[in-house]
Design an enzyme around this catalytic site. Structure first.
Site, short mmCIF file in Angstrom:
data_model
loop_
_atom_site.label_atom_id
_atom_site.label_comp_id
_atom_site.label_asym_id
_atom_site.label_seq_id
_atom_site.Cartn_x
_atom_site.Cartn_y
_atom_site.Cartn_z
N HIS A 17 64.97 -78.84 83.40
CA HIS A 17 66.17 -78.00 83.24
C HIS A 17 67.26 -78.45 84.22
O HIS A 17 68.43 -78.55 83.85
CB HIS A 17 65.85 -76.53 83.53
CG HIS A 17 64.92 -75.87 82.55
ND1 HIS A 17 63.78 -75.21 82.93
CD2 HIS A 17 64.97 -75.76 81.19
CE1 HIS A 17 63.18 -74.70 81.87
NE2 HIS A 17 63.86 -75.03 80.80
N LYS A 41 59.67 -61.89 73.19
CA LYS A 41 58.89 -62.83 74.01
C LYS A 41 58.41 -62.10 75.24
O LYS A 41 59.17 -61.40 75.89
CB LYS A 41 59.79 -64.00 74.45
CG LYS A 41 59.89 -65.11 73.45
CD LYS A 41 60.51 -66.33 74.11
CE LYS A 41 60.93 -67.38 73.10
NZ LYS A 41 61.70 -68.45 73.72
N ARG A 90 63.99 -83.06 74.16
CA ARG A 90 62.94 -83.89 74.74
C ARG A 90 62.42 -84.88 73.69
O ARG A 90 62.87 -85.99 73.59
CB ARG A 90 61.80 -83.03 75.27
CG ARG A 90 62.14 -82.41 76.60
CD ARG A 90 61.28 -81.24 76.92
NE ARG A 90 61.51 -80.15 75.98
CZ ARG A 90 61.04 -78.93 76.13
NH1 ARG A 90 60.28 -78.65 77.15
NH2 ARG A 90 61.33 -77.99 75.25
N SER A 128 58.18 -75.61 80.67
CA SER A 128 57.76 -74.47 81.49
C SER A 128 56.32 -74.11 81.13
O SER A 128 55.53 -73.75 81.99
CB SER A 128 58.67 -73.27 81.23
OG SER A 128 60.00 -73.58 81.56
P1 ADP Z 1 63.85 -71.66 75.17
O1 ADP Z 1 62.92 -70.49 75.20
O2 ADP Z 1 65.24 -71.34 74.77
O3 ADP Z 1 63.32 -72.90 74.53
P2 ADP Z 1 63.51 -73.01 77.68
O4 ADP Z 1 63.76 -72.46 79.03
O5 ADP Z 1 62.11 -73.42 77.36
O6 ADP Z 1 64.05 -71.94 76.71
O7 ADP Z 1 64.47 -74.23 77.43
C1 ADP Z 1 65.86 -74.11 77.47
C2 ADP Z 1 66.46 -75.41 77.00
O8 ADP Z 1 66.10 -76.45 77.89
C3 ADP Z 1 65.99 -75.87 75.62
O9 ADP Z 1 67.06 -76.53 74.99
C4 ADP Z 1 64.89 -76.85 75.94
O10 ADP Z 1 64.73 -77.80 74.90
C5 ADP Z 1 65.45 -77.48 77.19
N1 ADP Z 1 64.41 -78.04 78.05
C6 ADP Z 1 63.30 -77.46 78.52
N2 ADP Z 1 62.58 -78.31 79.27
C7 ADP Z 1 63.26 -79.48 79.26
C8 ADP Z 1 63.02 -80.77 79.82
N3 ADP Z 1 61.93 -81.05 80.51
N4 ADP Z 1 63.94 -81.72 79.59
C9 ADP Z 1 65.03 -81.45 78.85
N5 ADP Z 1 65.32 -80.28 78.29
C10 ADP Z 1 64.44 -79.31 78.48
#
Ligand code: ADP
Length: 159
Positions: A17, A41, A90, A128
């Protein structure tokens, strides 16, 4: 003022992130990292905990603001006068869901553009969810998340 919103669950924030936030910051004058309230969620970290961890990390970066929102993302974007939504991409696995979301948001408000950013390669397999799984099994997550997040995970799992 070019302003973008980076929405997500951030449960918890990872180095992936933060990599996306740093990239977005180069393109926009202000980046709002927005934690979504989602009653469906069941998050691992509470909303306040997720916000605190973001404030301690992303919040320290210049021109980055931490916020929360409920309801439609496009409504929040309009209220904040943000013209863009940032999402991280990703692997292929992210694509279908992200594509659907981006096109639906465009239908809801054509003025809000979704921009996909790719993280550094080493973060492409980072999520995460996997970080929580490793931490729950006693693994070392310090190379995937900021120190305060690793600490918060350890605290939760050693209770
Ligand atoms: P959500 O529940 O909206 O997917 P996340 O917190 O998991 O929320 O992710 C928020 C955004 O960050 C999403 O667009 C996700 O694809 C991106 N994201 C999460 N982890 C990574 C990572 N390691 N590299 C790039 N983007 C990421």
């Amino acid at each position: 003022m070019r302003r973008a919103i980076y929405p997500g669950s951030f449960d918890p924030v990872t180095d992936g992130h933060l990599d996306v936030i740093e990239r977005a910051r180069k393109l926009f004058d202000e980046v709002i990292v927005a934690v979504a309230h989602n009653d469906e969620k069941q998050p691992f970290f509470s909303l306040e905990e997720r916000l605190d961890l973001l404030r301690e990390t992303a919040g320290k970066i210049d021109s980055v603001r931490i916020a929360q929102f409920k309801g439609l993302l496009v409504d929040f974007a309009r209220a904040e006068k943000a013209g863009a939504v940032i999402r991280g991409l990703r692997a292929v696995s992210d694509f279908e869901f992200e594509f659907q979301m981006a096109l639906m948001n465009r239908k809801l408000d054509a003025a809000v553009e979704t921009i996909f950013l790719m993280p550094k390669e080493e973060y492409t397999y980072l999520s995460s969810r996997i970080v929580k799984e490793i931490a729950s099994l006693g693994g070392d997550v310090s190379s995937f998340v900021p120190a305060c997040v690793a600490k918060a995970l350890n605290r939760k799992f050693t209770r």
